[in-house]
Design an enzyme around this catalytic site. Structure first.
Site, PDB file in Angstrom:
ATOM      1  N   GLY A 119       0.838  -1.204   0.000  1.00 20.66           N
ATOM      2  CA  GLY A 119       0.000   0.000   0.000  1.00 20.66           C
ATOM      3  C   GLY A 119       0.868   1.247   0.000  1.00 20.66           C
ATOM      4  O   GLY A 119       1.821   1.337   0.761  1.00 20.66           O
ATOM      5  N   ARG A 152      13.278  10.096  -3.291  1.00 25.33           N
ATOM      6  CA  ARG A 152      14.143  11.256  -3.579  1.00 25.33           C
ATOM      7  C   ARG A 152      15.403  11.226  -2.708  1.00 25.33           C
ATOM      8  O   ARG A 152      16.523  11.423  -3.186  1.00 25.33           O
ATOM      9  CB  ARG A 152      13.346  12.540  -3.341  1.00 25.33           C
ATOM     10  N   ASP A 173      -0.147   1.822   8.542  1.00 27.48           N
ATOM     11  CA  ASP A 173      -0.687   0.996   9.635  1.00 27.48           C
ATOM     12  C   ASP A 173       0.165   1.059  10.903  1.00 27.48           C
ATOM     13  O   ASP A 173      -0.315   0.725  11.984  1.00 27.48           O
ATOM     14  CB  ASP A 173      -0.793  -0.473   9.189  1.00 27.48           C
ATOM     15  N   ARG A 180     -24.540   8.338  12.734  1.00 29.44           N
ATOM     16  CA  ARG A 180     -24.123   8.481  11.332  1.00 29.44           C
ATOM     17  C   ARG A 180     -22.715   7.894  11.198  1.00 29.44           C
ATOM     18  O   ARG A 180     -21.890   8.057  12.108  1.00 29.44           O
ATOM     19  CB  ARG A 180     -24.078   9.966  10.924  1.00 29.44           C
TER      20      ARG A 180
HETATM   21  O1  F6P Z   1      -1.515  -1.582   4.612  1.00 23.87           O
HETATM   22  C1  F6P Z   1      -2.045  -0.340   4.285  1.00 23.87           C
HETATM   23  C2  F6P Z   1      -3.526  -0.448   4.028  1.00 23.87           C
HETATM   24  O2  F6P Z   1      -4.003   0.830   3.683  1.00 23.87           O
HETATM   25  C3  F6P Z   1      -4.360  -1.048   5.163  1.00 23.87           C
HETATM   26  O3  F6P Z   1      -4.635  -0.127   6.180  1.00 23.87           O
HETATM   27  C4  F6P Z   1      -5.581  -1.503   4.413  1.00 23.87           C
HETATM   28  O4  F6P Z   1      -6.254  -2.537   5.083  1.00 23.87           O
HETATM   29  C5  F6P Z   1      -5.013  -1.990   3.110  1.00 23.87           C
HETATM   30  O5  F6P Z   1      -3.767  -1.312   2.936  1.00 23.87           O
HETATM   31  C6  F6P Z   1      -5.871  -1.760   1.899  1.00 23.87           C
HETATM   32  O6  F6P Z   1      -5.244  -2.347   0.832  1.00 23.87           O
HETATM   33  P1  F6P Z   1      -5.598  -2.050  -0.686  1.00 23.87           P
HETATM   34  O7  F6P Z   1      -5.100  -0.692  -1.022  1.00 23.87           O
HETATM   35  O8  F6P Z   1      -4.886  -3.116  -1.435  1.00 23.87           O
HETATM   36  O9  F6P Z   1      -7.089  -2.124  -0.786  1.00 23.87           O
END
Ligand code: F6P
Length: 323
Positions: free
Chosen positions: A11, A21, A127, A247
Site C-alpha cells: 500500500g 528522492r 498501519d 451516522r
Molecule cells: O496496509 C495499508 C492499508 O491501507 C491497510 O490499512 C488496508 O487494510 C489496506 O492497505 C488496503 O489495501 P488495498 O489498497 O490493497 O485495498
C-alpha cells in the site's frame, strides 16, 4: 557497491516519494549509479527499471503516493517469481536494493536477502504495524487526514446531537484508530487488540448521552470484529441502547492519498540517507527504522519473526480522557 535500485511496494504511504528522492540523491552524492523499479516487485520480475539521477526526483517531495508505482505482487511470493527478479537484478548488475514498504514488502525483502542479494528496507506503512520502528513512514500524515475528517464530523454531530462513527484503516493493527481516537477526543475506541462488543459500545455511548454530551465519537479500526458495518447495523436498529442517532463514515483510502506532513518528509529524508549510508558501509539484510528519535537497524530475520505490539497504556489514556 555502485549500482543501487529502489522500489516501493504494498500500500502506498504519504512520504514514499520523499523517501525515493532521499535515496536517489544520497546515492548520487556518493557517486553511485541509481535506478528506480516500476510497480514494486512486479517491476522487478518484469525487469522494469529506469535510471534515476538527482534531477529526475525533483518536484516530488510534496506529492502523496509513489511516482514509481506500487503493487501487491502475488508472483513474487512464489520461488519462481523471486528467481526471475533475482535474475533481472543480476543481469542489470544491480548490487543492492532499497525496499520501501510495510510488513508484506519487508517479508519479500527478507526472502531476497535469504537468496544472497543485498537489500535494505525502509519502514513505510500507514498501519504502523511493522516491528523495528516506533513509527513508520506515512502514519503521521494518515493520522492527520483522519483527524481533519473527525474534527469536521464532530462539528456536524454536535449540531444534531448525534453519534458519529468513523472507521479508519490499519488492517489488524489498532494504532491509527487509537491515536485518532485520543487526538480526536473519542468517547469510544474499538480496536482489534482490545475487542469490545456492540453492546459495550452502545453502553458507553448511552453513558455519554446521559452525562449530557451533545455528541459521541466512536473511532473504529477496520480490523476490529465490531467494525463500522457491524456497529452501524446494531446501533441503527436499537437507538434506545445508545441514546444517540448515529451516522457513519468509513474513511478508507482517503487516508492514504494525502500530501505528506513535514514530519513524514523529514522521516523520509532520514530513512533514505540512512539506507544509502548502510549500503555504502557494506551493511544489508536490515530494516531502517527509528527508535527513541535515533535510527535503528534491525536484521530482516528479526523483523520477519516478530510482531509489533500496541502500547495498551494508550488505550487506558483514551478511557481516562473520555469521561
Ligand atoms: O496496509 C495499508 C492499508 O491501507 C491497510 O490499512 C488496508 O487494510 C489496506 O492497505 C488496503 O489495501 P488495498 O489498497 O490493497 O485495498
Amino acid at each position: 557497491m555502485n549500482r543501487i535500485a529502489v522500489l516501493t511496494s504494498g500500500g502506498d504511504a504519504p512520504g514514499m516519494n520523499a523517501a525515493i528522492r532521499a535515496v536517489i540523491r544520497a546515492g548520487c552524492d556518493k557517486e553511485m549509479k541509481m535506478f528506480g523499479v516500476r510497480d514494486g516487485y512486479e517491476g522487478l520480475i518484469a525487469g522494469n527499471l529506469v535510471r534515476l539521477r538527482a534531477r529526475d526526483v525533483g518536484g516530488v517531495i510534496h506529492l502523496g503516493g509513489t511516482f514509481l508505482g506500487s503493487a501487491r505482487s502475488k508472483e513474487f511470493k512464489t520461488p519462481e517469481g523471486r528467481a526471475r527478479a533475482l535474475r533481472n537484478l543480476r543481469e542489470l548488475n544491480i548490487e543492492a536494493l532499497v525496499i520501501i514498504g510495510g510488513n508484506g514488502s519487508q517479508m519479500g525483502a527478507y526472502e531476497l536477502s535469504k537468496l544472497g542479494f543485498p537489500v535494505v528496507g525502509i519502514a513505510s506503512t500507514i498501519d504502523n504495524d511493522l516491528y523495528g520502528s516506533d513509527v513508520t513512514l506515512g502514519v503521521d500524515t494518515a493520522t492527520n487526514i483522519a483527524l481533519e475528517a473527525i474534527d469536521r464530523l464532530k462539528v456536524t454531530a454536535s449540531s444534531h446531537r448525534r453519534a458519529v462513527l468513523v472507521e479508519v484503516m490499519g488492517r489488524k493493527c489498532g494504532y491509527l484508530a487509537l491515536i485518532c481516537g485520543i487526538a480526536g477526543g473519542a468517547e469510544t475506541i474499538v480496536i482489534p487488540e482490545f475487542e469490545i462488543t456492540p453492546d459495550d459500545v452502545a453502553e458507553s455511548m448511552l453513558d455519554a448521552f446521559r452525562r449530557g454530551k451533545n455528541h459521541a465519537l466512536v473511532v473504529v479500526s477496520e480490523g476490529a470484529k465490531s467494525n463500522a458495518t457491524v456497529l452501524t447495523q446494531m446501533l441503527r436498529q436499537h437507538q434506545e441502547l445508545s441514546g444517540f442517532e448515529v451516522r457513519t463514515t468509513i474513511l478508507g483510502h482517503v487516508q492514504r492519498g494525502g500530501v505528506p506532513s513535514a514530519s513524514d518528509r523529514i522521516l523520509a529524508a532520514r530513512f533514505g540517507i540512512a539506507a544509502i549510508e548502510q549500503i555504502a558501509a557494506g551493511n544489508h539484510g536490515i530494516l531502517v527504522g527509528i527508535h527513541n528519535g535515533e535510527m535503528l537497524y534491525t536484521p530482516l530475520a528479526e523483523v520477519a519473526a516478530n510482531k509489533k505490539l500496541l502500547d495498551l497504556n494508550l488505550f487506558q489514556m483514551a478511557k481516562t480522557l473520555a469521561t
